[in-house]
Design a protein around this motif. Structure first.
Motif, mmCIF file in Angstrom:
data_model
loop_
_atom_site.group_PDB
_atom_site.id
_atom_site.type_symbol
_atom_site.label_atom_id
_atom_site.label_comp_id
_atom_site.label_asym_id
_atom_site.label_seq_id
_atom_site.Cartn_x
_atom_site.Cartn_y
_atom_site.Cartn_z
ATOM 1 N N GLN A 90 49.393 48.769 5.097
ATOM 2 C CA GLN A 90 50.322 49.275 6.115
ATOM 3 C C GLN A 90 50.815 48.149 7.023
ATOM 4 O O GLN A 90 50.120 47.166 7.229
ATOM 5 C CB GLN A 90 49.637 50.350 6.965
ATOM 6 C CG GLN A 90 49.334 51.640 6.216
ATOM 7 C CD GLN A 90 48.659 52.644 7.135
ATOM 8 O OE1 GLN A 90 47.598 52.390 7.687
ATOM 9 N NE2 GLN A 90 49.285 53.802 7.295
ATOM 10 N N THR A 91 52.011 48.355 7.573
ATOM 11 C CA THR A 91 52.548 47.381 8.535
ATOM 12 C C THR A 91 52.090 47.740 9.951
ATOM 13 O O THR A 91 51.740 48.884 10.226
ATOM 14 C CB THR A 91 54.088 47.357 8.496
ATOM 15 O OG1 THR A 91 54.583 48.672 8.770
ATOM 16 C CG2 THR A 91 54.585 46.902 7.136
ATOM 17 N N LEU A 92 52.093 46.740 10.825
ATOM 18 C CA LEU A 92 51.715 46.998 12.218
ATOM 19 C C LEU A 92 52.654 46.265 13.165
ATOM 20 O O LEU A 92 53.357 45.329 12.772
ATOM 21 C CB LEU A 92 50.270 46.587 12.484
ATOM 22 C CG LEU A 92 49.985 45.113 12.884
ATOM 23 C CD1 LEU A 92 48.705 45.037 13.678
ATOM 24 C CD2 LEU A 92 49.892 44.231 11.666
ATOM 25 N N ALA A 93 52.635 46.700 14.412
ATOM 26 C CA ALA A 93 53.301 45.993 15.506
ATOM 27 C C ALA A 93 52.431 46.175 16.732
ATOM 28 O O ALA A 93 51.744 47.183 16.876
ATOM 29 C CB ALA A 93 54.694 46.545 15.743
ATOM 30 N N VAL A 94 52.443 45.164 17.608
ATOM 31 C CA VAL A 94 51.643 45.230 18.839
ATOM 32 C C VAL A 94 52.578 45.062 20.027
ATOM 33 O O VAL A 94 53.381 44.130 20.068
ATOM 34 C CB VAL A 94 50.561 44.130 18.873
ATOM 35 C CG1 VAL A 94 49.762 44.216 20.175
ATOM 36 C CG2 VAL A 94 49.630 44.235 17.671
ATOM 37 N N LYS A 95 52.461 45.979 20.977
ATOM 38 C CA LYS A 95 53.214 45.856 22.227
ATOM 39 C C LYS A 95 52.217 45.685 23.355
ATOM 40 O O LYS A 95 51.267 46.456 23.473
ATOM 41 C CB LYS A 95 54.071 47.092 22.463
ATOM 42 C CG LYS A 95 54.911 46.959 23.728
ATOM 43 C CD LYS A 95 55.737 48.185 24.016
ATOM 44 C CE LYS A 95 56.561 47.957 25.280
ATOM 45 N NZ LYS A 95 57.232 49.171 25.727
ATOM 46 N N ALA A 96 52.408 44.660 24.177
ATOM 47 C CA ALA A 96 51.507 44.401 25.311
ATOM 48 C C ALA A 96 52.245 44.629 26.620
ATOM 49 O O ALA A 96 53.411 44.258 26.772
ATOM 50 C CB ALA A 96 50.979 42.977 25.239
ATOM 51 N N THR A 97 51.555 45.268 27.564
ATOM 52 C CA THR A 97 52.095 45.451 28.916
ATOM 53 C C THR A 97 51.016 45.054 29.926
ATOM 54 O O THR A 97 49.837 44.953 29.580
ATOM 55 C CB THR A 97 52.514 46.917 29.163
ATOM 56 O OG1 THR A 97 51.379 47.768 28.932
ATOM 57 C CG2 THR A 97 53.648 47.340 28.250
ATOM 58 N N GLY A 98 51.416 44.851 31.167
ATOM 59 C CA GLY A 98 50.462 44.458 32.206
ATOM 60 C C GLY A 98 50.050 43.005 32.064
ATOM 61 O O GLY A 98 50.410 42.321 31.099
ATOM 62 N N LYS A 99 49.278 42.518 33.043
ATOM 63 C CA LYS A 99 48.834 41.122 32.989
ATOM 64 C C LYS A 99 47.693 40.899 33.975
ATOM 65 O O LYS A 99 47.421 41.721 34.849
ATOM 66 C CB LYS A 99 49.998 40.182 33.325
ATOM 67 C CG LYS A 99 50.595 40.388 34.711
ATOM 68 C CD LYS A 99 51.812 39.491 34.919
ATOM 69 C CE LYS A 99 52.432 39.729 36.291
ATOM 70 N NZ LYS A 99 53.600 38.870 36.532
ATOM 71 N N ASN A 100 47.017 39.762 33.805
ATOM 72 C CA ASN A 100 46.057 39.284 34.808
ATOM 73 C C ASN A 100 46.286 37.784 34.992
ATOM 74 O O ASN A 100 47.265 37.235 34.476
ATOM 75 C CB ASN A 100 44.603 39.634 34.425
ATOM 76 C CG ASN A 100 44.160 38.977 33.118
ATOM 77 O OD1 ASN A 100 44.732 37.966 32.679
ATOM 78 N ND2 ASN A 100 43.143 39.530 32.481
ATOM 79 N N ASP A 101 45.383 37.106 35.692
ATOM 80 C CA ASP A 101 45.610 35.684 36.003
ATOM 81 C C ASP A 101 45.756 34.824 34.756
ATOM 82 O O ASP A 101 46.562 33.896 34.720
ATOM 83 C CB ASP A 101 44.443 35.140 36.854
ATOM 84 C CG ASP A 101 44.468 35.711 38.260
ATOM 85 O OD1 ASP A 101 45.522 36.263 38.643
ATOM 86 O OD2 ASP A 101 43.450 35.632 38.964
ATOM 87 N N ARG A 102 44.973 35.120 33.716
ATOM 88 C CA ARG A 102 44.963 34.249 32.533
ATOM 89 C C ARG A 102 45.758 34.797 31.365
ATOM 90 O O ARG A 102 46.018 34.070 30.400
ATOM 91 C CB ARG A 102 43.515 34.006 32.097
ATOM 92 C CG ARG A 102 42.708 33.287 33.175
ATOM 93 C CD ARG A 102 41.413 32.780 32.620
ATOM 94 N NE ARG A 102 40.634 32.099 33.649
ATOM 95 C CZ ARG A 102 39.486 31.515 33.426
ATOM 96 N NH1 ARG A 102 38.960 31.528 32.209
ATOM 97 N NH2 ARG A 102 38.834 30.908 34.400
ATOM 98 N N LEU A 103 46.082 36.074 31.416
ATOM 99 C CA LEU A 103 46.913 36.680 30.370
ATOM 100 C C LEU A 103 48.160 37.234 31.062
ATOM 101 O O LEU A 103 48.224 38.398 31.424
ATOM 102 C CB LEU A 103 46.147 37.798 29.656
ATOM 103 C CG LEU A 103 44.994 37.351 28.750
ATOM 104 C CD1 LEU A 103 44.113 38.526 28.383
ATOM 105 C CD2 LEU A 103 45.529 36.669 27.481
ATOM 106 N N ASN A 104 49.130 36.359 31.264
ATOM 107 C CA ASN A 104 50.300 36.765 32.037
ATOM 108 C C ASN A 104 51.600 36.674 31.239
ATOM 109 O O ASN A 104 52.684 36.677 31.798
ATOM 110 C CB ASN A 104 50.404 35.944 33.330
ATOM 111 C CG ASN A 104 50.346 34.451 33.075
ATOM 112 O OD1 ASN A 104 50.601 34.024 31.948
ATOM 113 N ND2 ASN A 104 50.017 33.680 34.087
#
Length: 379
Positions: A90-104
């Motif tokens: 299967q195919t996938l996609a990843v969507k990221a939202t939000g952030k912190n100091d090191r993952l911005n």
């Protein structure tokens, strides 16, 4: 088994969406920022995707993982057993939202999550899922808040505001979910006439008719190739889904005893509106008229009017619109006695030109534009 879910909604509509979800059978409903948390079983998950008019996406939480930095996030994602959610075929996609100091940076965060998943697949099976950002089999959503990441599967696929009935769109169409919200805020239920004097591609009269006739908005997606996200999950229960769809079809009313009217002065856009009404199966219940606003007449002694006039967002446009807003007020006062009128506007200065006393002002967002939904009772 109950799923922990989060419905994403337009800013400011959380309370209204929470009420809708409760009516649809969701449990433990809690409004948050731009969304509503709730719990439901598989049948309700399918049903909510089919019936919600206000939500964009229904996310199903699979895990919470630490994410102090990218390494911690990678390890946390790898600890999830992805076999139960995704096969290498299967195919996938990843969507990221939000952030912190090191993952911005959301793109980097999404990449790290994708790498952790496909590395696990490669280790176990010697093969891995391909990425498809357009129409993935499994859409994964990761939301970072402080040092915790919430990992979810998107059960909806493409945003639920895209009903699937709207092949033709005007230049500045209202989102279907916002149109449905406006109709709900008027509490119109098909008991009196409904009029949109500047209907564009017909979204407001169509959404009003769908609500009044008890037609599930997700039925159109089911009839197109668009479908829903959960339909490609390994645990998809097709017989259960078919029962949910059949139940929805039985709830549909066949008659609407009041006029629903959409008017516009652009013939091409009216053609679009008729096409959209046809696709949604309600064309016979809506009358579309080629009429300039200045020539509008009330189609009944009482009713609900909703209007989404231009706001003059571009510089210099607003001043040109002032005479039109005054004309709106004059026409409502002269020709719509016994009606309740609602105007959506993103320009407070222009609404003063209407010259009528408002019975209610409801703050609402049209995309990123802060607006007011103004109620006028015409005596």
């Amino acid at each position: 088994m109950l799923f922990n879910c989060f419905a994403t909604v337009a800013r400011g509509l959380e309370e209204l969406a929470a009420q809708e979800l409760e009516l649809l059978g969701a449990e433990g409903v809690e409004p948050g920022f731009c969304g509503v948390a709730f719990r439901c079983d598989r049948k309700r998950l399918y049903s909510i995707n089919l019936w919600t008019r206000l939500s964009f996406r229904i996310l199903v939480t699979v895990a919470h993982v630490p994410c102090r930095d990218s390494d911690a996030l990678y390890r946390g994602i790898q600890r999830i057993d992805w076999e139960q959610y995704l096969s290498p075929a299967q195919t996938l996609a990843v969507k990221a939202t939000g952030k912190n100091d090191r993952l911005n940076h959301s793109h980097f965060t999404a990449l790290q999550v994708k790498n952790a998943i496909v590395d696990q697949q490669q280790d176990r099976h010697g093969e891995r899922s391909d990425v498809d950002t357009e129409i993935p089999d499994v859409q994964i959503n990761v939301h970072i808040k402080d040092n915790k990441a919430t990992v979810s599967l998107d059960s909806s696929g493409s945003s639920l505001h895209r009903r699937g009935y709207r092949p033709a769109m005007g230049t500045a169409p209202l989102k279907e979910s916002l149109a449905a919200t406006l109709v709900q805020l008027t509490e119109w239920s098909g008991n009196v006439a409904f009029l949109d004097p500047m209907c564009g591609s017909g979204t407001l009269p169509i959404e009003a008719t769908l609500q009044a006739m008890g037609i599930a908005p997700g039925l159109f997606r089911d009839q197109t190739s668009q479908g829903f996200g959960f339909q490609t999950w390994p645990d998809y229960d097709q017989p259960l889904w078919q029962r949910v769809v059949e139940d929805a079809k039985k709830r549909r009313k066949t008659e609407l005893g009041v006029p629903v009217v959409g008017c516009d002065r652009d013939l091409d856009i009216l053609t679009d509106a008729r096409t959209n009404a046809d696709f949604s199966g309600v064309a016979e219940h809506i009358e579309f008229n080629y009429t300039d606003f200045a020539d509008i007449e009330a189609p009944a002694d009482s009713g609900i009017l909703i209007c989404n006039p231009p706001y003059g967002e571009r510089l210099g446009q607003a001043e040109n619109l002032a005479p039109f807003y005054k004309l709106m007020g004059d026409i409502l006062k002269q020709r719509f006695k016994g009606w309740t009128a609602y105007i959506l506007s993103g320009n407070k200065a222009l609404t003063k030109c209407i010259g009528l006393r408002t019975a209610r002002k409801i703050p609402i967002y049209n995309g990123s534009i802060p607006c007011q939904f103004l109620k006028y009772e015409m005596y």
